[in-house]
Design a protein around this motif. Structure first.
Motif, PDB file in Angstrom:
ATOM      1  N   ARG A  24     -33.750  33.147  -1.138  1.00 56.15           N
ATOM      2  CA  ARG A  24     -33.034  32.682   0.056  1.00 56.15           C
ATOM      3  C   ARG A  24     -32.675  31.194  -0.085  1.00 56.15           C
ATOM      4  O   ARG A  24     -31.572  30.766   0.283  1.00 56.15           O
ATOM      5  N   ALA A  25     -33.615  30.419  -0.624  1.00 56.11           N
ATOM      6  CA  ALA A  25     -33.356  28.991  -0.796  1.00 56.11           C
ATOM      7  C   ALA A  25     -32.219  28.760  -1.789  1.00 56.11           C
ATOM      8  O   ALA A  25     -31.351  27.903  -1.575  1.00 56.11           O
ATOM      9  N   ARG A  28     -28.937  29.496  -0.131  1.00 59.40           N
ATOM     10  CA  ARG A  28     -28.510  28.419   0.764  1.00 59.40           C
ATOM     11  C   ARG A  28     -27.911  27.254  -0.024  1.00 59.40           C
ATOM     12  O   ARG A  28     -26.927  26.632   0.406  1.00 59.40           O
ATOM     13  N   CYS A  29     -28.499  26.954  -1.174  1.00 56.76           N
ATOM     14  CA  CYS A  29     -27.953  25.890  -2.013  1.00 56.76           C
ATOM     15  C   CYS A  29     -26.527  26.217  -2.457  1.00 56.76           C
ATOM     16  O   CYS A  29     -25.646  25.344  -2.470  1.00 56.76           O
ATOM     17  N   LEU A  31     -24.385  28.280  -0.978  1.00 57.86           N
ATOM     18  CA  LEU A  31     -23.484  28.262   0.180  1.00 57.86           C
ATOM     19  C   LEU A  31     -23.135  26.836   0.587  1.00 57.86           C
ATOM     20  O   LEU A  31     -22.050  26.573   1.145  1.00 57.86           O
ATOM     21  N   ALA A  32     -24.048  25.899   0.293  1.00 57.60           N
ATOM     22  CA  ALA A  32     -23.791  24.508   0.652  1.00 57.60           C
ATOM     23  C   ALA A  32     -22.727  23.869  -0.237  1.00 57.60           C
ATOM     24  O   ALA A  32     -22.195  22.799   0.096  1.00 57.60           O
ATOM     25  N   HIS A  61     -28.444  38.161  -0.416  1.00 59.15           N
ATOM     26  CA  HIS A  61     -28.342  37.243   0.724  1.00 59.15           C
ATOM     27  C   HIS A  61     -26.939  36.652   0.838  1.00 59.15           C
ATOM     28  O   HIS A  61     -26.455  36.414   1.957  1.00 59.15           O
TER      29      HIS A  61
END
Length: 720
Positions: A24-25, A28-29, A31-32, A61
């Motif tokens: 998940r982390a 997120r990276c 997607l950023a 994810h």
């Protein structure tokens, strides 16, 4: 057999090792990265640690987000040459970007031209053209030569081509994530091709990369090729690198047990891994679990056991077997050293006093390949597997290894080979065969058939299986039910003389033969589990139909308990085979059977005739007069003299000690005349005269004459 799949997981609910929060982390990276320009995110982890599972979870994810980048997997390890890898990279790049490139004039051709630059204007140009096809392929005239001119020799520079492709991608809203998994599965040169492509033509707007590799391995590859840059080479390519979290060892252990427990189920519903076996538990925690560092380690060992355990199930100790399989997979040098050192590992310590230098030499041989941080643990594992090593390395000695043989441990010479060949050697009696014989010990026909079949089967080493079957039943004597002991012994006593075969007699300095083995089995069945009265009754009853030579052996053994040889003490009554009264009955039975056999002529065909005649003289009470009368009558029969000759012809084994360590390595067999004290049972002068006459006149032909000549030669040889 269970199918242990090594495929990576794809959904969070399949996660057993806590990978999902990490995935998940990473998602997120990614997607950023709203406007990536060839940005590279890397996941570091050793082979088999779960990198592919994490990548699948990252994709899962990302798929839940509307504006997530378009995911494009590149299976780099499908392309098994550097050239094919370059073409494959452009194929995947074009397949993902072509719709967007078509919107900008010349962008697709610019990407093709970049491919031509990478191809170097050589043999790959045709392959590059095939990747792009369409309008570009239609412009090719005259084959690859024309393509070279179209792609490489144009007026535009490489920077201009790169700029044109970049502008086309920057002008559109989509983002692309190219995933290259298991970069460390490639050869060093192939891995460098991928890194160069990403670093050069792959640095495009709205394009990001997710790589996975073993950091230590990949950095070494780069350092070997670019020693001046070393790890900095990767730092220039990878903007964000993350080390894969290590799985909880407890989770790995739990997964391993879940996968292998079905393998170790017994037919009765139990498990070979059950029971209060401290040795097994110790091995799991010291020899097996520490080797399971990654999920793939679990799968490798479980898959190996799924194949090998079925071949030896029930014939080896499960803890020893799994531990040895772990050594075979994860410590192959130790495994090979163990296999080559049987003579220094199996059995008890006994008088095995090794010098400090010898102990160190053995340690270096066995665990010299093990890294220092693991050496003491592997040393402990070997001492658990081979208690004899405890005498070598920790001054702990064992005097008996019978329980190890019964448990079919790796440290027993009887079972060592089974662990390495994954099948029973022909001299090893299977557990099921032993169990069946113990279960049906009360069926005389079955017992006798089993031993007669064993007598008829010769195994490696020249012995019959009967010798090994007797030893195995001695080890497992407790498995014979009390009610079956008497019929079992009755059946064995009846075929005991058939068991006395030359192949199973000890050679040189040995003493064991099937007569001794049967005595050991008898004592294990009676002396260690019955009181004197019951034991005596069972033995006397079983002796009623005993073979004659065995009856003589049994009688002399029971007699020796009360009347030992000079200088020895008699046994305490509770340790005697029979009561004093039953001993008299046993002697009477033996004498009656001897006289009957002498009368009907069967005595002459009885095995070990000379020994029988001595026993007759011992117990008859007439100082051998009856025996001498019988042998005198037999000597008158030409056909019977060779039989007597064979009875008195023995074998001796000698082995020269030599000087300076040059003694004989094997014993030498020679004939021996067993005539010392024979005047008690036969007239030596008459016997020798009959032998000389028959050999001189040729009254007896064939092998019988040769036997008589051998006896005469041994008889007349100088005494040393």
């Amino acid at each position: 057999m269970p199918d242990f799949d090594d495929a990576p997981i794809a959904k969070p609910e399949q996660d057993r090792f806590g990978f999902d929060p990490f995935a998940r982390a990473i998602a997120r990276c990614i997607l950023a990265l709203k406007h990536p320009v060839g940005s590279v995110v890397a996941i570091h982890g050793p082979w088999g640690s779960g990198k592919s599972s994490v990548i699948n979870l990252v994709r899962h994810h990302l798929a839940q987000v509307d504006d997530a980048p378009v995911v494009v997997p590149i299976q780099a390890w499908w392309y098994r040459t550097e050239d094919a890898l370059a073409v494959g990279f452009f194929r995947e790049l074009y397949a993902a970007l072509r719709d967007e490139l078509d919107k900008t004039s010349g962008a697709k051709d610019a990407l093709a031209a970049l491919g031509g630059v990478v191809a170097g204007g050589g043999k790959l140009l045709g392959a590059v053209a095939g990747v792009f096809g369409g309008s570009l392929a239609e412009t090719v005239v005259g084959g690859a030569a024309e393509l070279v001119g179209n792609l490489v020799t144009g007026d535009e520079t490489t920077d201009a081509l790169q700029h044109k492709v970049a502008e086309a991608l920057r002008a559109q809203p989509k983002r692309f994530l190219f995933i290259v998994d298991d970069l460390d599965r490639l050869t060093p040169d192939e891995a460098l091709v991928v890194l160069r492509l990403i670093k050069s033509v792959g640095r495009l707007p709205n394009v990001a990369y997710l790589l996975s590799y073993d950091r230590e391995v990949t950095e070494k590859v780069v350092a070997d090729r670019y020693p001046s840059e070393g790890a900095h080479y990767l730092e220039k390519i990878v903007q964000a690198g993350f080390d894969l979290p290590e799985p909880d060892p407890v989770h790995l252990q739990t997964l391993f047990l879940e996968q292998v427990e079905p393998l170790f189920l017994k037919e009765d519903g139990g498990s070979w891994l059950d029971g209060d076996d401290t040795h097994l538990v110790n091995l799991f925690f010291e020899a097996i679990y520490p080797e399971l560092g990654t999920p793939r380690d679990v799968v490798r060992l479980a898959n190996s056991l799924a194949i090998t355990w079925g071949a030896v199930k029930g014939e080896v100790h499960p803890g020893d077997f799994v531990a040895l399989e772990a050594l075979r997979l994860f410590r192959p040098a130790v495994y090979r050293a163990v296999r080559a050192s049987e003579h220094r590992l199996v059995g008890t310590s006994g008088d095995d006093h090794q010098t400090l230098e010898q102990a160190k030499e053995l340690e270096e041989r066995l665990i010299g390949s093990v890294p220092s941080q693991d050496r003491q643990r592997i040393k402990n594992v070997l001492m658990r597997l081979f208690p004899r090593l405890q005498a070598t390395w920790s001054n702990t000695r064992y005097s008996s290894g019978e329980s190890w043989v019964r448990a079919r441990r790796l440290c027993s010479s009887e079972h060592f080979d089974t662990y390495f060949v994954f099948s029973l050697p022909d001299h090893t009696i299977g557990r099921e065969e032993i169990a069946a014989l113990a279960r049906r010990a009360g069926e005389p026909d079955y017992v006798q058939r089993s031993f007669r079949e064993a007598i008829a089967t010769t195994v490696t080493g020249g012995q019959t299986r009967a010798s090994h079957l007797l030893e195995a039943m001695t080890l497992y004597a407790d498995d014979v039910a009390d009610k079956d002991v008497e019929p079992f012994l009755t059946a064995l006593f009846e075929v005991a003389d058939e068991l006395r075969v030359p192949q199973d007699e000890a050679k040189a300095f040995g003493i064991a033969d099937n007569r001794f083995r049967l005595h050991w089995l008898l004592r294990k069945l009676t002396l260690e589990r019955m009181l004197l009265a019951e034991r005596s009754r069972v033995i006397l009853k079983a002796s009623e139909r005993a073979a004659l030579s065995w009856l003589a052996d049994l009688t002399i053994s029971a007699h020796g308990d009360y009347f030992p040889r000079k200088g020895e003490d008699p046994e305490s009554e509770e340790r005697c085979l029979t009561t004093r009264e039953d001993l008299d009955r046993l002697v009477a039975l033996f004498l009656a059977r001897m006289e009957a056999a002498a009368a009907d002529g069967s005595l002459l065909a009885t095995p070990k005739l000379a020994g029988l005649l001595f026993r007759w003289a011992d117990f008859d009470g007439d100082d051998g007069a009856g025996v001498r009368a019988w042998t005198a009558s037999i000597l008158e029969d030409d056909a019977a003299v060779p039989v007597l000759a064979e009875a008195f012809l023995g074998t001796s084994w000698t082995q020269g000690m030599g000087f300076g360590g040059l003694g004989d390595l094997v014993a030498r067999r020679s004939d021996r005349a067993q005539i010392d004290g024979a005047e008690r049972i036969i007239d030596p002068v008459q016997f020798q005269a009959r032998l000389e006459k028959l050999t001189a006149t040729g009254a007896v032909d064939g092998p019988e004459t040769e036997v008589m000549r051998r006896l005469l030669k041994a008889w007349n040889a100088p005494r040393r």
